[in-house]
Design a protein around this motif. Structure first.
Motif, PDB file in Angstrom:
ATOM      1  N   GLN A 176      10.287   0.518   1.904  1.00  0.00           N
ATOM      2  CA  GLN A 176       9.398   1.009   2.958  1.00  0.00           C
ATOM      3  C   GLN A 176       8.242   1.808   2.381  1.00  0.00           C
ATOM      4  O   GLN A 176       7.095   1.646   2.801  1.00  0.00           O
ATOM      5  N   LEU A 177       8.530   2.659   1.412  1.00  0.00           N
ATOM      6  CA  LEU A 177       7.490   3.491   0.808  1.00  0.00           C
ATOM      7  C   LEU A 177       6.413   2.655   0.137  1.00  0.00           C
ATOM      8  O   LEU A 177       5.221   2.881   0.323  1.00  0.00           O
ATOM      9  N   PHE A 178       6.835   1.667  -0.639  1.00  0.00           N
ATOM     10  CA  PHE A 178       5.884   0.845  -1.385  1.00  0.00           C
ATOM     11  C   PHE A 178       5.457  -0.416  -0.645  1.00  0.00           C
ATOM     12  O   PHE A 178       4.689  -1.221  -1.156  1.00  0.00           O
ATOM     13  N   LYS A 179       6.013  -0.594   0.565  1.00  0.00           N
ATOM     14  CA  LYS A 179       5.694  -1.772   1.383  1.00  0.00           C
ATOM     15  C   LYS A 179       5.972  -3.065   0.608  1.00  0.00           C
ATOM     16  O   LYS A 179       5.122  -3.930   0.472  1.00  0.00           O
ATOM     17  N   ILE A 180       7.198  -3.123   0.071  1.00  0.00           N
ATOM     18  CA  ILE A 180       7.627  -4.293  -0.674  1.00  0.00           C
ATOM     19  C   ILE A 180       8.898  -4.845  -0.043  1.00  0.00           C
ATOM     20  O   ILE A 180       9.568  -4.158   0.731  1.00  0.00           O
ATOM     21  N   THR A 181       9.230  -6.070  -0.378  1.00  0.00           N
ATOM     22  CA  THR A 181      10.450  -6.677   0.139  1.00  0.00           C
ATOM     23  C   THR A 181      11.637  -6.287  -0.738  1.00  0.00           C
ATOM     24  O   THR A 181      11.483  -5.969  -1.921  1.00  0.00           O
ATOM     25  N   SER A 182      12.816  -6.348  -0.153  1.00  0.00           N
ATOM     26  CA  SER A 182      14.018  -6.065  -0.938  1.00  0.00           C
ATOM     27  C   SER A 182      14.221  -7.143  -2.004  1.00  0.00           C
ATOM     28  O   SER A 182      14.697  -6.846  -3.105  1.00  0.00           O
ATOM     29  N   ASP A 183      13.840  -8.388  -1.705  1.00  0.00           N
ATOM     30  CA  ASP A 183      13.930  -9.447  -2.717  1.00  0.00           C
ATOM     31  C   ASP A 183      13.082  -9.106  -3.935  1.00  0.00           C
ATOM     32  O   ASP A 183      13.500  -9.316  -5.077  1.00  0.00           O
ATOM     33  N   TYR A 184      11.889  -8.588  -3.721  1.00  0.00           N
ATOM     34  CA  TYR A 184      11.022  -8.213  -4.827  1.00  0.00           C
ATOM     35  C   TYR A 184      11.650  -7.077  -5.634  1.00  0.00           C
ATOM     36  O   TYR A 184      11.682  -7.108  -6.861  1.00  0.00           O
ATOM     37  N   LEU A 185      12.176  -6.087  -4.934  1.00  0.00           N
ATOM     38  CA  LEU A 185      12.810  -4.958  -5.608  1.00  0.00           C
ATOM     39  C   LEU A 185      13.987  -5.419  -6.462  1.00  0.00           C
ATOM     40  O   LEU A 185      14.192  -4.922  -7.562  1.00  0.00           O
ATOM     41  N   ARG A 220       6.243   2.576  -9.062  1.00  0.00           N
ATOM     42  CA  ARG A 220       5.869   3.976  -9.068  1.00  0.00           C
ATOM     43  C   ARG A 220       4.596   4.175  -9.867  1.00  0.00           C
ATOM     44  O   ARG A 220       3.661   4.820  -9.393  1.00  0.00           O
ATOM     45  N   LYS A 221       4.563   3.591 -11.058  1.00  0.00           N
ATOM     46  CA  LYS A 221       3.393   3.759 -11.922  1.00  0.00           C
ATOM     47  C   LYS A 221       2.164   3.072 -11.337  1.00  0.00           C
ATOM     48  O   LYS A 221       1.064   3.606 -11.423  1.00  0.00           O
ATOM     49  N   GLU A 222       2.354   1.886 -10.744  1.00  0.00           N
ATOM     50  CA  GLU A 222       1.231   1.179 -10.125  1.00  0.00           C
ATOM     51  C   GLU A 222       0.621   1.975  -8.984  1.00  0.00           C
ATOM     52  O   GLU A 222      -0.549   1.831  -8.668  1.00  0.00           O
ATOM     53  N   ASN A 223       1.431   2.832  -8.367  1.00  0.00           N
ATOM     54  CA  ASN A 223       0.967   3.660  -7.257  1.00  0.00           C
ATOM     55  C   ASN A 223       0.625   5.078  -7.697  1.00  0.00           C
ATOM     56  O   ASN A 223       0.451   5.962  -6.860  1.00  0.00           O
ATOM     57  N   ASN A 224       0.556   5.277  -9.007  1.00  0.00           N
ATOM     58  CA  ASN A 224       0.188   6.574  -9.582  1.00  0.00           C
ATOM     59  C   ASN A 224       1.039   7.725  -9.056  1.00  0.00           C
ATOM     60  O   ASN A 224       0.532   8.798  -8.733  1.00  0.00           O
ATOM     61  N   LEU A 225       2.341   7.491  -8.976  1.00  0.00           N
ATOM     62  CA  LEU A 225       3.266   8.528  -8.549  1.00  0.00           C
ATOM     63  C   LEU A 225       4.076   9.012  -9.741  1.00  0.00           C
ATOM     64  O   LEU A 225       4.561   8.202 -10.534  1.00  0.00           O
ATOM     65  N   SER A 226       4.230  10.301  -9.840  1.00  0.00           N
ATOM     66  CA  SER A 226       5.123  10.842 -10.863  1.00  0.00           C
ATOM     67  C   SER A 226       6.559  10.668 -10.381  1.00  0.00           C
ATOM     68  O   SER A 226       6.810  10.378  -9.205  1.00  0.00           O
ATOM     69  N   ARG A 227       7.494  10.845 -11.288  1.00  0.00           N
ATOM     70  CA  ARG A 227       8.901  10.772 -10.877  1.00  0.00           C
ATOM     71  C   ARG A 227       9.193  11.844  -9.837  1.00  0.00           C
ATOM     72  O   ARG A 227       9.910  11.606  -8.877  1.00  0.00           O
ATOM     73  N   TYR A 228       8.609  13.014 -10.053  1.00  0.00           N
ATOM     74  CA  TYR A 228       8.818  14.117  -9.107  1.00  0.00           C
ATOM     75  C   TYR A 228       8.296  13.763  -7.713  1.00  0.00           C
ATOM     76  O   TYR A 228       8.987  13.972  -6.714  1.00  0.00           O
ATOM     77  N   GLU A 229       7.096  13.195  -7.642  1.00  0.00           N
ATOM     78  CA  GLU A 229       6.518  12.827  -6.341  1.00  0.00           C
ATOM     79  C   GLU A 229       7.375  11.774  -5.635  1.00  0.00           C
ATOM     80  O   GLU A 229       7.626  11.870  -4.427  1.00  0.00           O
ATOM     81  N   LEU A 230       7.818  10.780  -6.396  1.00  0.00           N
ATOM     82  CA  LEU A 230       8.647   9.739  -5.807  1.00  0.00           C
ATOM     83  C   LEU A 230       9.974  10.319  -5.332  1.00  0.00           C
ATOM     84  O   LEU A 230      10.423  10.036  -4.215  1.00  0.00           O
ATOM     85  N   ALA A 231      10.579  11.128  -6.159  1.00  0.00           N
ATOM     86  CA  ALA A 231      11.860  11.741  -5.795  1.00  0.00           C
ATOM     87  C   ALA A 231      11.716  12.575  -4.525  1.00  0.00           C
ATOM     88  O   ALA A 231      12.560  12.497  -3.624  1.00  0.00           O
ATOM     89  N   THR A 232      10.641  13.327  -4.431  1.00  0.00           N
ATOM     90  CA  THR A 232      10.395  14.151  -3.245  1.00  0.00           C
ATOM     91  C   THR A 232      10.247  13.288  -2.001  1.00  0.00           C
ATOM     92  O   THR A 232      10.834  13.568  -0.957  1.00  0.00           O
ATOM     93  N   ARG A 233       9.497  12.205  -2.109  1.00  0.00           N
ATOM     94  CA  ARG A 233       9.301  11.311  -0.960  1.00  0.00           C
ATOM     95  C   ARG A 233      10.586  10.623  -0.531  1.00  0.00           C
ATOM     96  O   ARG A 233      10.778  10.324   0.636  1.00  0.00           O
ATOM     97  N   LEU A 234      11.458  10.353  -1.500  1.00  0.00           N
ATOM     98  CA  LEU A 234      12.708   9.664  -1.190  1.00  0.00           C
ATOM     99  C   LEU A 234      13.843  10.630  -0.854  1.00  0.00           C
ATOM    100  O   LEU A 234      14.896  10.211  -0.389  1.00  0.00           O
ATOM    101  N   GLY A 235      13.623  11.917  -1.112  1.00  0.00           N
ATOM    102  CA  GLY A 235      14.651  12.907  -0.836  1.00  0.00           C
ATOM    103  C   GLY A 235      15.803  12.873  -1.818  1.00  0.00           C
ATOM    104  O   GLY A 235      16.956  13.137  -1.461  1.00  0.00           O
ATOM    105  N   ILE A 236      15.487  12.528  -3.079  1.00  0.00           N
ATOM    106  CA  ILE A 236      16.505  12.500  -4.128  1.00  0.00           C
ATOM    107  C   ILE A 236      15.971  13.255  -5.334  1.00  0.00           C
ATOM    108  O   ILE A 236      14.814  13.689  -5.347  1.00  0.00           O
ATOM    109  N   SER A 237      16.797  13.410  -6.363  1.00  0.00           N
ATOM    110  CA  SER A 237      16.367  14.174  -7.529  1.00  0.00           C
ATOM    111  C   SER A 237      15.535  13.324  -8.490  1.00  0.00           C
ATOM    112  O   SER A 237      15.660  12.095  -8.521  1.00  0.00           O
ATOM    113  N   GLU A 238      14.731  14.019  -9.255  1.00  0.00           N
ATOM    114  CA  GLU A 238      13.892  13.361 -10.268  1.00  0.00           C
ATOM    115  C   GLU A 238      14.756  12.672 -11.326  1.00  0.00           C
ATOM    116  O   GLU A 238      14.414  11.596 -11.820  1.00  0.00           O
ATOM    117  N   SER A 239      15.890  13.257 -11.647  1.00  0.00           N
ATOM    118  CA  SER A 239      16.775  12.657 -12.656  1.00  0.00           C
ATOM    119  C   SER A 239      17.350  11.324 -12.165  1.00  0.00           C
ATOM    120  O   SER A 239      17.575  10.415 -12.962  1.00  0.00           O
TER     121      SER A 239
END
Length: 105
Positions: free
Chosen positions: A42-51, A1-20
């Motif tokens: 999918q959002l960060f274009k990373i593998t599940s193994d990496y995650l 998230r930080k590497e992509n300059n996304l706030s928690r709010y922005e990430l939560a909005t994109r994922l459809g979940i809460s910031e908390s």
């Protein structure tokens, strides 16, 4: 998230979940569901193994993986020849890297 300059709010909005929930993921209080983990990948274009921390590589080279898949379907003799060719190039690349790292002319 930080590497992509996304706030928690922005990430939560994109994922459809809460910031908390994002905050809890980051503090290792909660783990994402499989669906949420897939969305993150999918959002960060990373593998599940990496995650999941199972690899140092965040993504795979698609053209390389297409070739690997194609190689799996060819006959054993041709595969052996391809492996020999690949091994020669890998050996040469590693030798070159060694010389460069050690400043050997």
């Amino acid at each position: 998230r930080k590497e992509n300059n996304l706030s928690r709010y922005e990430l939560a909005t994109r994922l459809g979940i809460s910031e908390s929930i994002i905050s809890k993921y980051e503090r290792n209080i909660n783990l994402p569901s499989i669906e949420a983990a897939l969305k993150i990948c999918q959002l960060f274009k990373i593998t599940s193994d990496y995650l999941l921390g199972n690899t140092n590589y965040s993504s795979y080279d698609k053209p390389l993986m297409d070739r690997v898949q194609a190689i799996q379907s060819i006959d054993k003799e041709t595969k052996t020849k391809l492996y020999e060719i690949i091994d020669v190039y890998l050996r040469d690349a590693n030798t070159k890297k060694f010389y460069q790292l050690n400043n050997i002319a």
